[in-house]
Design a protein around this motif. Structure first.
Motif, PDB file in Angstrom:
ATOM      1  N   GLY A  71       0.742  -1.166   0.014  1.00 12.09           N
ATOM      2  CA  GLY A  71      -0.011  -0.113  -0.148  1.00 12.09           C
ATOM      3  C   GLY A  71       0.890   1.251  -0.001  1.00 12.09           C
ATOM      4  N   LEU A  72       1.859   1.225   0.648  1.00 19.52           N
ATOM      5  CA  LEU A  72       2.798   2.351   0.586  1.00 19.52           C
ATOM      6  C   LEU A  72       3.526   2.605  -0.478  1.00 19.52           C
ATOM      7  CD1 LEU A  72       4.497   4.631   2.254  1.00 19.52           C
ATOM      8  CD2 LEU A  72       6.246   2.739   2.823  1.00 19.52           C
ATOM      9  N   GLN A  73       3.975   1.657  -1.245  1.00 18.98           N
ATOM     10  CA  GLN A  73       4.615   1.897  -2.633  1.00 18.98           C
ATOM     11  C   GLN A  73       3.545   2.263  -3.587  1.00 18.98           C
ATOM     12  OE1 GLN A  73       7.869   1.891  -3.008  1.00 18.98           O
ATOM     13  NE2 GLN A  73       7.962   1.545  -0.836  1.00 18.98           N
ATOM     14  N   ALA A  74       2.349   1.680  -3.652  1.00 20.11           N
ATOM     15  CA  ALA A  74       1.316   2.027  -4.363  1.00 20.11           C
ATOM     16  C   ALA A  74       0.848   3.594  -4.256  1.00 20.11           C
ATOM     17  CB  ALA A  74      -0.182   1.401  -4.250  1.00 20.11           C
ATOM     18  N   ALA A  75       0.900   4.072  -2.956  1.00 20.86           N
ATOM     19  CA  ALA A  75       0.720   5.452  -2.667  1.00 20.86           C
ATOM     20  C   ALA A  75       1.695   6.134  -3.410  1.00 20.86           C
ATOM     21  CB  ALA A  75       0.615   5.766  -1.437  1.00 20.86           C
ATOM     22  N   LEU A  76       3.181   5.874  -3.305  1.00 21.32           N
ATOM     23  CA  LEU A  76       4.186   6.631  -3.550  1.00 21.32           C
ATOM     24  C   LEU A  76       4.130   6.728  -5.035  1.00 21.32           C
ATOM     25  CD1 LEU A  76       6.926   5.359  -1.318  1.00 21.32           C
ATOM     26  CD2 LEU A  76       5.701   7.637  -1.382  1.00 21.32           C
ATOM     27  N   TYR A  77       3.498   5.692  -5.750  1.00 20.96           N
ATOM     28  CA  TYR A  77       3.617   5.444  -7.122  1.00 20.96           C
ATOM     29  C   TYR A  77       2.469   6.678  -7.697  1.00 20.96           C
ATOM     30  CZ  TYR A  77       2.039   3.266 -11.872  1.00 20.96           C
ATOM     31  OH  TYR A  77       2.076   3.089 -13.169  1.00 20.96           O
ATOM     32  N   LEU A  78       1.608   6.895  -6.809  1.00 18.80           N
ATOM     33  CA  LEU A  78       0.580   7.836  -7.414  1.00 18.80           C
ATOM     34  C   LEU A  78       0.820   9.242  -6.944  1.00 18.80           C
ATOM     35  CD1 LEU A  78      -2.589   5.828  -6.030  1.00 18.80           C
ATOM     36  CD2 LEU A  78      -1.784   6.252  -8.673  1.00 18.80           C
ATOM     37  N   LEU A  79       2.211   9.468  -6.384  1.00 16.15           N
ATOM     38  CA  LEU A  79       2.495  10.936  -6.182  1.00 16.15           C
ATOM     39  C   LEU A  79       2.776  11.645  -7.515  1.00 16.15           C
ATOM     40  CD1 LEU A  79       4.691  10.433  -3.002  1.00 16.15           C
ATOM     41  CD2 LEU A  79       2.472  11.363  -3.279  1.00 16.15           C
ATOM     42  N   PRO A  80       2.679  12.875  -7.761  1.00 16.93           N
ATOM     43  CA  PRO A  80       3.045  13.657  -8.880  1.00 16.93           C
ATOM     44  C   PRO A  80       4.472  13.068  -9.210  1.00 16.93           C
ATOM     45  CG  PRO A  80       2.166  15.026  -7.439  1.00 16.93           C
ATOM     46  CD  PRO A  80       2.197  13.621  -6.458  1.00 16.93           C
ATOM     47  N   ALA A  81       5.033  12.760 -10.469  1.00 15.68           N
ATOM     48  CA  ALA A  81       6.003  12.396 -10.889  1.00 15.68           C
ATOM     49  C   ALA A  81       6.934  13.313 -11.404  1.00 15.68           C
ATOM     50  CB  ALA A  81       5.702  11.143 -11.999  1.00 15.68           C
ATOM     51  N   ARG A  82       8.336  13.034 -11.607  1.00 13.93           N
ATOM     52  CA  ARG A  82       9.010  14.220 -12.181  1.00 13.93           C
ATOM     53  C   ARG A  82       9.027  14.254 -13.601  1.00 13.93           C
ATOM     54  NH1 ARG A  82      14.170  11.516 -13.921  1.00 13.93           N
ATOM     55  NH2 ARG A  82      14.169   9.420 -12.802  1.00 13.93           N
ATOM     56  N   LYS A  83       8.605  13.254 -14.149  1.00 11.34           N
ATOM     57  CA  LYS A  83       8.372  12.921 -15.623  1.00 11.34           C
ATOM     58  C   LYS A  83       7.425  12.059 -15.939  1.00 11.34           C
ATOM     59  CE  LYS A  83      11.112  11.938 -19.679  1.00 11.34           C
ATOM     60  NZ  LYS A  83      12.449  11.468 -20.232  1.00 11.34           N
ATOM     61  N   VAL A  84       6.671  11.987 -16.836  1.00 11.19           N
ATOM     62  CA  VAL A  84       5.756  11.285 -17.485  1.00 11.19           C
ATOM     63  C   VAL A  84       6.076  10.740 -18.808  1.00 11.19           C
ATOM     64  CG1 VAL A  84       3.171  10.589 -17.821  1.00 11.19           C
ATOM     65  CG2 VAL A  84       3.768  11.968 -16.010  1.00 11.19           C
ATOM     66  N   ALA A  85       6.316   9.418 -19.005  1.00 12.46           N
ATOM     67  CA  ALA A  85       7.060   8.748 -20.239  1.00 12.46           C
ATOM     68  C   ALA A  85       5.958   7.928 -21.025  1.00 12.46           C
ATOM     69  CB  ALA A  85       8.255   8.040 -19.942  1.00 12.46           C
ATOM     70  N   GLU A  86       6.182   8.200 -22.266  1.00  8.07           N
ATOM     71  CA  GLU A  86       5.094   7.331 -23.139  1.00  8.07           C
ATOM     72  C   GLU A  86       5.798   6.133 -23.505  1.00  8.07           C
ATOM     73  OE1 GLU A  86       4.067   9.439 -26.690  1.00  8.07           O
ATOM     74  OE2 GLU A  86       2.239  10.094 -25.605  1.00  8.07           O
ATOM     75  N   GLY A  87       5.155   5.019 -23.560  1.00  8.71           N
ATOM     76  CA  GLY A  87       5.725   3.784 -23.745  1.00  8.71           C
ATOM     77  C   GLY A  87       5.492   3.252 -25.369  1.00  8.71           C
ATOM     78  N   GLN A  88       6.000   2.128 -25.574  1.00 12.06           N
ATOM     79  CA  GLN A  88       6.128   1.741 -26.903  1.00 12.06           C
ATOM     80  C   GLN A  88       4.672   1.581 -27.503  1.00 12.06           C
ATOM     81  OE1 GLN A  88       9.373   0.936 -28.566  1.00 12.06           O
ATOM     82  NE2 GLN A  88       9.760   2.316 -26.805  1.00 12.06           N
ATOM     83  N   GLU A  89       4.522   1.970 -28.831  1.00  6.74           N
ATOM     84  CA  GLU A  89       3.179   1.909 -29.462  1.00  6.74           C
ATOM     85  C   GLU A  89       2.651   0.328 -29.481  1.00  6.74           C
ATOM     86  OE1 GLU A  89       2.297   2.057 -34.112  1.00  6.74           O
ATOM     87  OE2 GLU A  89       2.558   3.856 -33.718  1.00  6.74           O
TER      88      GLU A  89
END
Length: 418
Positions: A71-89
Motif C-alpha cells: 500500500g505504501l509503494q502504491a501510494a508513492l507510485y500515485l504521487l506527482p512524478a518528475r516526468k511522465v513517459a510514453e511507452g512503445q506503440e
C-alpha cells in the motif's frame, strides 16, 4: 470473454507441464534457500534442516506488514512524478503513459524508515520474519495472479500479450494473458516491475545489517559491501526507470504468475541471500580483498551502465553526439542495429556487466560455501534463457539484418567464449 488472438506464439518454458512445474519449483526453491541459509552447514544442495509447519509459516502480522508495504509503494507510485513517459506503440497504435518516480519512491521510503528508526522501529527484528513474509507474499501472488487472469477475460483482443493466450489455463495463468493490465492509470506490471520487490530487497538487506550490528557490535565489512553494491544496483534501476519501458518484460510478456511472483516474492527474498548468509555465517574480509572485489564490481557496473546508456541514447536520438559516429545495420522495420561500441563487442553487453556484478556481490561471502553463489548460477541461467528468447524475437522481427548482425557480432554474452 476476450477473443483469442490469431497466430499463437510458440509455447515457452516447456508448455503447460513446464509452467505447472515452475509454479511449484520456484516457491519451493525460495523456501529452501530461506531455510538452509540459517542452518549450520548452509548446503545449497543439501536438505533443509527442517520442514516448517503452518504455525511457523502463517502470521497475520506478516501479512499485514506485507500489505502495508504494498500500500505504501502504491501510494508513492500515485504521487506527482518528475516526468511522465510514453511507452512503445501498441497494436491499436496507442501509447500508454507511465510516471517516472521510482527513485523518488526509494528516497521517500528511506526517509520514512529513517524516521521510524529514530522513533524506535525494530528493523533488526525483520530477519526473523522472512519465512512468514515470504509465505504471505507467495499466497498474495497466487491470489493476485488469479485476479489478473480473470481481468484478462474481459480485456479486448488488442490488449492481450503475444505469448500468454494459448487456451491452456495453467500456461496462460503462468505467463499472463494481458500485456498491460491497468485500473484507470495504475499499471500493475509496471508498478511491480521495479517498486515493491526491488525497494523491499534494499530494506531487507538493511534490516540484516542492523541485526548484525545488534548481535556483534557493528556490521562487518562484507555486509557493508553487499549492502552498498546492491543499493547501487537498485538505485541505478530506479534512476533510469524509463529504460524498463523497452525491456522484454514490458513490451512482450503478459503479466501473470511468472512476473508477479518474480517481482513480489523471488526478488526480495532470494536476492538478499548474500546478506542473509553473512548474518548467520560471518566471514572475515581484509581490505586488500575488499579492494579487489570493489574493482570487480566497478568493472561490471561500468559495462552494464555504459551498454544500457548507449542503447537508450541511440533509441531516443540516433543523432546524439555520443552515438552519432557508431556503425549501424539498417533493417526492414526502419530501425538501425548498433554494430559498434558496446553492442559491437557482444550482442548483450549489459548481461555481461550484470553477471560480473553478480559475482562481486557473492565474493564478500568467501569461498567456503556454494550457497551465496546461488544468485550467480541462477542469474546466468536466467540471462542465457532471456538471451535465447530475445534472439528468436529479433530474428523474427529483423530477418536478414539480424543474420548480418550475428555474423558481425558472433559472441552473445561473453567475448570469445559464448
Amino acid at each position: 470473454m476476450a477473443p483469442r488472438q490469431g497466430p499463437q506464439a510458440p509455447l515457452e518454458f516447456g508448455g503447460p507441464l513446464g509452467a505447472a512445474a515452475l509454479m511449484l519449483l520456484l516457491p519451493a526453491t525460495m523456501f529452501h534457500l530461506l531455510l538452509v541459509v540459517r542452518s549450520g552447514p548452509a548446503r545449497l544442495l543439501g536438505p533443509p534442516p527442517y520442514l516448517p509447519g503452518l504455525e511457523v509459516l502463517w502470521s497475520p502480522q506478516a501479512l499485514l506488514l506485507l500489505l502495508t508495504w504494498l500500500g505504501l509503494q502504491a501510494a508513492l507510485y500515485l504521487l506527482p512524478a518528475r516526468k511522465v513517459a510514453e511507452g512503445q506503440e501498441l497494436k491499436d497504435k496507442s501509447r500508454l503513459r507511465y510516471p517516472i518516480n521510482g527513485f523518488q519512491a526509494l528516497v521517500l521510503t528511506a526517509l520514512l524508515v529513517g524516521l521510524g528508526l529514530s522513533a524506535g522501529l525494530p528493523l533488526g527484528a525483520l530477519p526473523e520474519m522472512l519465512l512468514p513474509l515470504a509465505f504471505a507474499a507467495t499466497i498474495t501472488t497466487f491470489i493476485f495472479s488469479l485476479f489478473l487472469y480473470m481481468k484478462a477475460q474481459v480485456a479486448p483482443a488488442s490488449a492481450l500479450a503475444p505469448g500468454g493466450n494459448s487456451g491452456n489455463l495453467i500456461y496462460d495463468f503462468f505467463l499472463g494473458r494481458e500485456l498491460n493490465p491497468r485500473i484507470c492509470s495504475f499499471d500493475f506490471k509496471y508498478f511491480c516491475e521495479l517498486r515493491p520487490g526491488l525497494i523491499g530487497w534494499v530494506f531487507i538487506n538493511l534490516a540484516l545489517l542492523v541485526q548484525e550490528a545488534e548481535l556483534r557490535g557493528s556490521p562487518s565489512l562484507a555486509m557493508w559491501l553487499v549492502n552498498g553494491f546492491q543499493l547501487l544496483y537498485v538505485g541505478d534501476a530506479l534512476w533510469h526507470e524509463e529504460a524498463v519501458l523497452t525491456t522484454m518484460d514490458i513490451m512482450h510478456d503478459g503479466f501473470g504468475f511468472m512476473l508477479a511472483f518474480g517481482d513480489l516474492a523471488w526478488v526480495p527474498f532470494t536476492y538478499s541471500l548474500q546478506a542473509q548468509f553473512l548474518l548467520y555465517h560471518p566471514q572475515p574480509l581484509g581490505l586488500p580483498m575488499a579492494a579487489v572485489i570493489c574493482l570487480i564490481s566497478a568493472i561490471g557496473y561500468y559495462i552494464f551502465r555504459g551498454a544500457n546508456s548507449q542503447k537508450n541514447t541511440f533509441r531516443k536520438n540516433p543523432s546524439d553526439p555520443s552515438v552519432a559516429g557508431l556503425e549501424t545495420i539498417p533493417t526492414a522495420t526502419g530501425r538501425q542495429l548498433l554494430v559498434s561500441g558496446w553492442w559491437g563487442m557482444v550482442r548483450h553487453p549489459n548481461y555481461l556487466g550484470d553477471l560480473i556484478m553478480a559475482l562481486a556481490w557473492s565474493l564478500p561471502c568467501g569461498v567456503s560455501h556454494l550457497l551465496p553463489y546461488f544468485y550467480v548460477l541462477y542469474f546466468t541461467a536466467l540471462l542465457v534463457h532471456r538471451e535465447a528468447r530475445d534472439e528468436r524475437q529479433c530474428l523474427q522481427k529483423y530477418g536478414r539484418a539480424w543474420h548480418e548482425y550475428c555474423r558481425r557480432v558472433p559472441y552473445r554474452i561473453l567475448p570469445y567464449i559464448y
